[in-house]
Design an enzyme around this catalytic site. Structure first.
Site, short mmCIF file in Angstrom:
data_model
loop_
_atom_site.label_atom_id
_atom_site.label_comp_id
_atom_site.label_asym_id
_atom_site.label_seq_id
_atom_site.Cartn_x
_atom_site.Cartn_y
_atom_site.Cartn_z
N ASP A 150 0.84 -1.20 0.00
CA ASP A 150 0.00 0.00 0.00
C ASP A 150 0.88 1.25 0.00
OD1 ASP A 150 0.89 -0.05 2.61
OD2 ASP A 150 -1.08 0.29 3.51
N SER A 151 2.21 1.06 0.03
CA SER A 151 3.14 2.18 -0.20
C SER A 151 2.87 2.81 -1.56
CB SER A 151 4.59 1.70 -0.12
OG SER A 151 4.81 0.57 -0.94
N LYS A 161 -0.90 -9.46 3.11
CA LYS A 161 -0.16 -8.96 4.27
C LYS A 161 -1.05 -7.97 5.00
CE LYS A 161 3.26 -5.69 3.97
NZ LYS A 161 2.73 -4.64 4.85
N ASP A 210 -1.19 -6.30 -0.29
CA ASP A 210 -1.13 -5.62 1.01
C ASP A 210 -2.51 -5.04 1.34
OD1 ASP A 210 0.19 -4.69 3.22
OD2 ASP A 210 1.21 -3.05 2.19
N GLU A 267 9.69 -4.19 10.19
CA GLU A 267 10.15 -2.92 9.60
C GLU A 267 10.75 -2.02 10.68
OE1 GLU A 267 7.28 -0.89 7.14
OE2 GLU A 267 8.54 0.89 6.98
N GLU A 311 -1.05 -5.34 8.79
CA GLU A 311 -0.23 -4.75 9.85
C GLU A 311 -0.86 -5.02 11.22
OE1 GLU A 311 0.40 -0.59 9.10
OE2 GLU A 311 1.11 -0.94 7.05
O1 KIV Z 1 3.50 -1.12 1.66
C1 KIV Z 1 4.68 -1.48 1.60
O2 KIV Z 1 5.38 -1.31 0.60
C2 KIV Z 1 5.26 -2.11 2.77
C3 KIV Z 1 6.74 -2.00 2.91
C4 KIV Z 1 7.10 -1.50 4.22
C5 KIV Z 1 7.45 -3.23 2.55
O3 KIV Z 1 4.57 -2.65 3.58
#
Ligand code: KIV
Length: 285
Positions: free
Chosen positions: A48-49, A117, A87, A186, A119
Protein backbone atom coordinates in the site's frame (compact mmCIF):
# COMPACT_ATOMS: atom_id res chain seq x y z
CA UNK A 1 8.60 -14.76 -20.65
CA UNK A 2 10.88 -16.64 -18.23
CA UNK A 3 11.61 -20.30 -17.58
CA UNK A 4 11.23 -19.90 -13.82
CA UNK A 5 9.17 -22.32 -11.80
CA UNK A 6 6.21 -20.94 -9.87
CA UNK A 7 7.30 -20.03 -6.34
CA UNK A 8 5.19 -21.80 -3.72
CA UNK A 9 4.97 -21.74 0.06
CA UNK A 10 6.88 -25.07 0.35
CA UNK A 11 9.44 -23.59 -2.05
CA UNK A 12 9.93 -20.56 0.20
CA UNK A 13 10.26 -22.71 3.34
CA UNK A 14 12.71 -24.98 1.53
CA UNK A 15 14.96 -22.00 0.76
CA UNK A 16 14.74 -20.97 4.42
CA UNK A 17 15.61 -24.46 5.69
CA UNK A 18 18.49 -24.61 3.18
CA UNK A 19 19.80 -21.37 4.71
CA UNK A 20 19.24 -19.34 1.54
CA UNK A 21 18.08 -15.75 2.17
CA UNK A 22 14.77 -14.79 0.55
CA UNK A 23 14.48 -11.77 -1.74
CA UNK A 24 11.43 -9.54 -1.69
CA UNK A 25 10.66 -6.19 -3.38
CA UNK A 26 7.60 -4.00 -3.77
CA UNK A 27 6.07 -3.63 -7.20
CA UNK A 28 3.02 -1.85 -8.58
CA UNK A 29 2.99 -2.18 -12.38
CA UNK A 30 3.42 -4.55 -15.31
CA UNK A 31 6.84 -3.55 -16.75
CA UNK A 32 8.52 -3.48 -13.34
CA UNK A 33 7.00 -6.86 -12.50
CA UNK A 34 8.38 -8.19 -15.78
CA UNK A 35 11.91 -7.11 -14.78
CA UNK A 36 11.53 -8.50 -11.25
CA UNK A 37 10.39 -11.82 -12.71
CA UNK A 38 13.48 -11.93 -14.97
CA UNK A 39 15.74 -11.04 -12.02
CA UNK A 40 14.43 -14.03 -10.06
CA UNK A 41 12.89 -12.14 -7.12
CA UNK A 42 11.26 -14.69 -4.79
CA UNK A 43 8.48 -12.54 -3.33
CA UNK A 44 6.75 -9.50 -4.79
CA UNK A 45 4.69 -7.27 -2.51
CA UNK A 46 2.08 -5.00 -4.03
CA UNK A 47 2.45 -2.66 -1.07
CA UNK A 48 0.00 0.00 0.00
CA UNK A 49 3.14 2.18 -0.20
CA UNK A 50 1.77 2.75 -3.71
CA UNK A 51 -0.25 5.51 -2.06
CA UNK A 52 3.04 7.39 -1.78
CA UNK A 53 5.23 6.02 -4.57
CA UNK A 54 2.58 5.91 -7.32
CA UNK A 55 -0.32 8.11 -6.24
CA UNK A 56 1.72 10.87 -4.53
CA UNK A 57 -0.09 10.97 -1.17
CA UNK A 58 1.96 11.73 1.98
CA UNK A 59 1.03 8.37 3.53
CA UNK A 60 -0.76 5.09 2.89
CA UNK A 61 -4.14 5.80 4.52
CA UNK A 62 -5.98 7.08 1.41
CA UNK A 63 -5.33 3.83 -0.52
CA UNK A 64 -8.47 1.86 -1.43
CA UNK A 65 -9.01 -1.83 -2.04
CA UNK A 66 -9.84 -1.14 -5.71
CA UNK A 67 -6.47 0.65 -6.17
CA UNK A 68 -4.69 -2.39 -4.79
CA UNK A 69 -6.58 -4.87 -6.94
CA UNK A 70 -5.93 -2.94 -10.16
CA UNK A 71 -2.18 -2.75 -9.46
CA UNK A 72 -1.93 -6.35 -8.23
CA UNK A 73 -3.55 -7.55 -11.47
CA UNK A 74 -0.96 -5.66 -13.52
CA UNK A 75 1.89 -7.06 -11.42
CA UNK A 76 0.62 -10.60 -11.77
CA UNK A 77 0.51 -10.20 -15.56
CA UNK A 78 4.18 -9.14 -15.49
CA UNK A 79 5.29 -11.80 -13.02
CA UNK A 80 3.40 -15.08 -13.23
CA UNK A 81 5.93 -16.96 -11.07
CA UNK A 82 6.95 -14.86 -8.07
CA UNK A 83 5.11 -15.39 -4.76
CA UNK A 84 2.71 -12.45 -4.97
CA UNK A 85 1.41 -10.71 -1.86
CA UNK A 86 -1.41 -8.17 -1.79
CA UNK A 87 -1.13 -5.62 1.01
CA UNK A 88 -4.41 -4.97 2.84
CA UNK A 89 -5.10 -1.21 2.85
CA UNK A 90 -6.20 0.85 5.82
CA UNK A 91 -9.60 -0.10 7.26
CA UNK A 92 -10.09 -3.12 5.01
CA UNK A 93 -9.34 -5.54 7.88
CA UNK A 94 -9.32 -3.51 11.11
CA UNK A 95 -13.14 -3.27 11.51
CA UNK A 96 -13.95 -7.02 11.68
CA UNK A 97 -12.80 -10.55 10.96
CA UNK A 98 -15.50 -10.91 8.32
CA UNK A 99 -14.43 -7.75 6.47
CA UNK A 100 -10.82 -8.94 6.64
CA UNK A 101 -11.68 -12.32 5.11
CA UNK A 102 -13.77 -10.81 2.30
CA UNK A 103 -11.10 -8.28 1.33
CA UNK A 104 -8.30 -10.84 1.54
CA UNK A 105 -10.38 -13.05 -0.75
CA UNK A 106 -10.56 -10.28 -3.35
CA UNK A 107 -6.75 -10.32 -3.72
CA UNK A 108 -6.86 -14.06 -4.36
CA UNK A 109 -9.92 -14.19 -6.66
CA UNK A 110 -9.49 -10.96 -8.64
CA UNK A 111 -5.70 -10.57 -8.83
CA UNK A 112 -4.38 -14.14 -8.52
CA UNK A 113 -2.30 -13.25 -5.46
CA UNK A 114 -0.70 -16.03 -3.43
CA UNK A 115 -1.07 -14.36 -0.03
CA UNK A 116 -1.98 -11.15 1.74
CA UNK A 117 -0.16 -8.96 4.27
CA UNK A 118 -1.65 -6.96 7.11
CA UNK A 119 -0.23 -4.75 9.85
CA UNK A 120 -0.51 -5.23 13.61
CA UNK A 121 0.28 -7.64 16.43
CA UNK A 122 -1.76 -9.61 18.99
CA UNK A 123 -4.76 -7.32 18.45
CA UNK A 124 -4.95 -8.58 14.85
CA UNK A 125 -4.49 -12.26 15.70
CA UNK A 126 -8.21 -13.03 15.20
CA UNK A 127 -8.10 -11.44 11.70
CA UNK A 128 -5.01 -13.48 10.84
CA UNK A 129 -6.60 -16.70 12.14
CA UNK A 130 -9.85 -16.05 10.26
CA UNK A 131 -8.09 -15.37 6.95
CA UNK A 132 -5.82 -18.40 7.38
CA UNK A 133 -8.89 -20.58 8.17
CA UNK A 134 -10.32 -19.39 4.84
CA UNK A 135 -7.30 -20.91 3.10
CA UNK A 136 -5.38 -17.69 2.48
CA UNK A 137 -1.72 -17.42 3.59
CA UNK A 138 -1.05 -14.33 5.74
CA UNK A 139 2.14 -12.31 6.26
CA UNK A 140 2.12 -10.13 9.38
CA UNK A 141 3.86 -6.76 9.67
CA UNK A 142 5.39 -5.45 12.92
CA UNK A 143 7.71 -2.67 14.05
CA UNK A 144 7.04 0.48 12.08
CA UNK A 145 3.55 -0.13 10.74
CA UNK A 146 2.82 2.88 8.49
CA UNK A 147 -0.97 2.65 8.86
CA UNK A 148 -0.47 3.41 12.59
CA UNK A 149 2.27 6.02 12.09
CA UNK A 150 0.25 8.62 14.00
CA UNK A 151 -0.07 6.41 17.08
CA UNK A 152 3.60 5.38 16.81
CA UNK A 153 4.83 8.98 16.80
CA UNK A 154 5.78 9.09 13.11
CA UNK A 155 7.97 7.05 10.78
CA UNK A 156 10.62 6.04 13.31
CA UNK A 157 12.52 2.99 14.61
CA UNK A 158 10.39 0.79 16.89
CA UNK A 159 11.61 -1.38 19.79
CA UNK A 160 14.75 0.46 20.85
CA UNK A 161 13.72 0.18 24.50
CA UNK A 162 13.48 -3.20 26.25
CA UNK A 163 9.74 -2.94 27.03
CA UNK A 164 8.75 -2.01 23.50
CA UNK A 165 11.07 -4.68 22.08
CA UNK A 166 9.46 -7.31 24.34
CA UNK A 167 6.03 -6.29 23.05
CA UNK A 168 7.18 -6.72 19.43
CA UNK A 169 8.60 -10.16 20.29
CA UNK A 170 5.31 -11.15 21.97
CA UNK A 171 3.34 -9.83 18.99
CA UNK A 172 5.45 -11.93 16.62
CA UNK A 173 4.65 -15.03 18.67
CA UNK A 174 0.93 -14.16 18.65
CA UNK A 175 0.93 -13.79 14.85
CA UNK A 176 2.79 -17.07 14.40
CA UNK A 177 0.33 -18.85 16.71
CA UNK A 178 -2.56 -17.34 14.73
CA UNK A 179 -1.13 -19.02 11.63
CA UNK A 180 0.92 -16.32 9.87
CA UNK A 181 3.46 -18.01 7.59
CA UNK A 182 5.75 -14.97 7.66
CA UNK A 183 6.29 -11.64 9.42
CA UNK A 184 7.77 -8.48 7.98
CA UNK A 185 9.78 -6.56 10.59
CA UNK A 186 10.15 -2.92 9.60
CA UNK A 187 12.68 -0.68 11.32
CA UNK A 188 13.34 -2.66 14.49
CA UNK A 189 16.87 -2.93 15.94
CA UNK A 190 18.97 -5.77 14.51
CA UNK A 191 19.16 -7.58 17.88
CA UNK A 192 15.38 -7.61 18.24
CA UNK A 193 15.07 -8.96 14.70
CA UNK A 194 17.65 -11.64 15.53
CA UNK A 195 15.74 -12.75 18.64
CA UNK A 196 12.47 -12.99 16.69
CA UNK A 197 14.12 -14.85 13.80
CA UNK A 198 15.75 -17.36 16.18
CA UNK A 199 12.39 -18.03 17.88
CA UNK A 200 10.32 -18.35 14.68
CA UNK A 201 9.38 -22.00 14.11
CA UNK A 202 6.60 -22.23 11.50
CA UNK A 203 7.11 -18.77 10.17
CA UNK A 204 9.91 -16.92 8.37
CA UNK A 205 10.99 -13.35 9.01
CA UNK A 206 11.58 -10.69 6.38
CA UNK A 207 13.47 -7.57 7.45
CA UNK A 208 13.31 -3.97 6.30
CA UNK A 209 15.95 -1.80 7.95
CA UNK A 210 16.16 -4.45 10.68
CA UNK A 211 19.60 -5.92 10.05
CA UNK A 212 21.08 -9.06 8.49
CA UNK A 213 19.60 -11.79 10.72
CA UNK A 214 16.14 -12.13 9.16
CA UNK A 215 15.40 -15.03 6.79
CA UNK A 216 15.05 -12.51 3.96
CA UNK A 217 15.12 -8.85 3.03
CA UNK A 218 12.63 -6.47 1.44
CA UNK A 219 13.16 -3.05 -0.11
CA UNK A 220 10.78 -0.56 -1.66
CA UNK A 221 11.50 -0.56 -5.38
CA UNK A 222 11.21 3.22 -5.77
CA UNK A 223 13.82 3.76 -3.03
CA UNK A 224 16.22 1.35 -4.76
CA UNK A 225 16.23 3.26 -8.03
CA UNK A 226 15.89 6.92 -7.08
CA UNK A 227 12.26 7.05 -8.18
CA UNK A 228 10.68 8.65 -5.12
CA UNK A 229 11.42 12.37 -5.16
CA UNK A 230 10.20 13.31 -1.66
CA UNK A 231 12.84 11.53 0.43
CA UNK A 232 15.21 8.55 0.61
CA UNK A 233 14.86 6.46 3.79
CA UNK A 234 18.19 5.85 5.53
CA UNK A 235 17.89 2.05 5.35
CA UNK A 236 17.30 1.96 1.58
CA UNK A 237 20.24 1.15 -0.69
CA UNK A 238 20.21 2.82 -4.10
CA UNK A 239 21.11 0.25 -6.76
CA UNK A 240 20.83 2.65 -9.68
CA UNK A 241 19.69 6.21 -10.29
CA UNK A 242 16.86 5.56 -12.74
CA UNK A 243 15.26 8.83 -11.64
CA UNK A 244 18.28 10.76 -13.00
CA UNK A 245 18.33 8.74 -16.24
CA UNK A 246 14.64 9.53 -16.79
CA UNK A 247 14.96 13.22 -15.92
CA UNK A 248 17.98 13.64 -18.22
CA UNK A 249 16.07 11.92 -21.03
CA UNK A 250 13.03 14.14 -20.55
CA UNK A 251 15.17 17.29 -20.62
CA UNK A 252 16.85 16.07 -23.81
CA UNK A 253 13.43 15.44 -25.41
CA UNK A 254 12.24 18.94 -24.52
CA UNK A 255 15.44 20.39 -26.03
CA UNK A 256 15.26 18.34 -29.25
CA UNK A 257 11.59 19.11 -29.94
CA UNK A 258 12.13 22.78 -29.14
CA UNK A 259 15.16 22.92 -31.48
CA UNK A 260 13.40 20.83 -34.17
CA UNK A 261 15.96 18.01 -33.89
CA UNK A 262 13.19 15.50 -33.18
CA UNK A 263 11.69 13.72 -35.05
CA UNK A 264 14.28 12.40 -37.51
CA UNK A 265 13.27 10.24 -40.56
CA UNK A 266 13.60 7.02 -38.53
CA UNK A 267 10.97 8.33 -36.11
CA UNK A 268 8.10 8.82 -38.57
CA UNK A 269 6.31 7.27 -41.55
CA UNK A 270 6.16 8.47 -45.17
CA UNK A 271 3.85 8.06 -48.19
CA UNK A 272 4.90 7.17 -51.76
CA UNK A 273 4.99 9.97 -54.39
CA UNK A 274 2.37 8.11 -56.41
CA UNK A 275 -0.13 7.82 -53.57
CA UNK A 276 0.55 11.41 -52.58
CA UNK A 277 -0.16 12.68 -56.16
CA UNK A 278 -3.42 10.70 -56.20
CA UNK A 279 -4.37 12.16 -52.87
CA UNK A 280 -3.67 15.74 -54.02
CA UNK A 281 -5.62 15.14 -57.25
CA UNK A 282 -8.59 13.77 -55.32
CA UNK A 283 -8.57 16.85 -53.11
CA UNK A 284 -8.69 19.16 -56.19
CA UNK A 285 -11.68 17.43 -57.79
O1 KIV B 1 3.50 -1.12 1.66
C1 KIV B 1 4.68 -1.48 1.60
O2 KIV B 1 5.38 -1.31 0.60
C2 KIV B 1 5.26 -2.11 2.77
C3 KIV B 1 6.74 -2.00 2.91
C4 KIV B 1 7.10 -1.50 4.22
C5 KIV B 1 7.45 -3.23 2.55
O3 KIV B 1 4.57 -2.65 3.58
Amino acid sequence: MSDRKKMTLPGLFKKVSDGQPLTMITCYDYPTAYFQEQAGIDIILVGDSLGMTILGFDGTLPVKMDDMIRHAQAVRRGSPNAWLIGDMPYMTYQPSVERAILNAGRFMAEASCDAIKLEGGAEMADRVAGIVRSGIPVMGHLGLTPQSASALGGFRVQGKGAAQAKKIIDDAKALEEAGAYSILLEMVPDRVCELITERAKDCFIIGLGSGPHAHGQVLIYHDMFGLYPKFKPRMAKVYGDAGKVILDGLKQYVKEVTERQFPQPENYFTMSDEEYSQLCASMRS
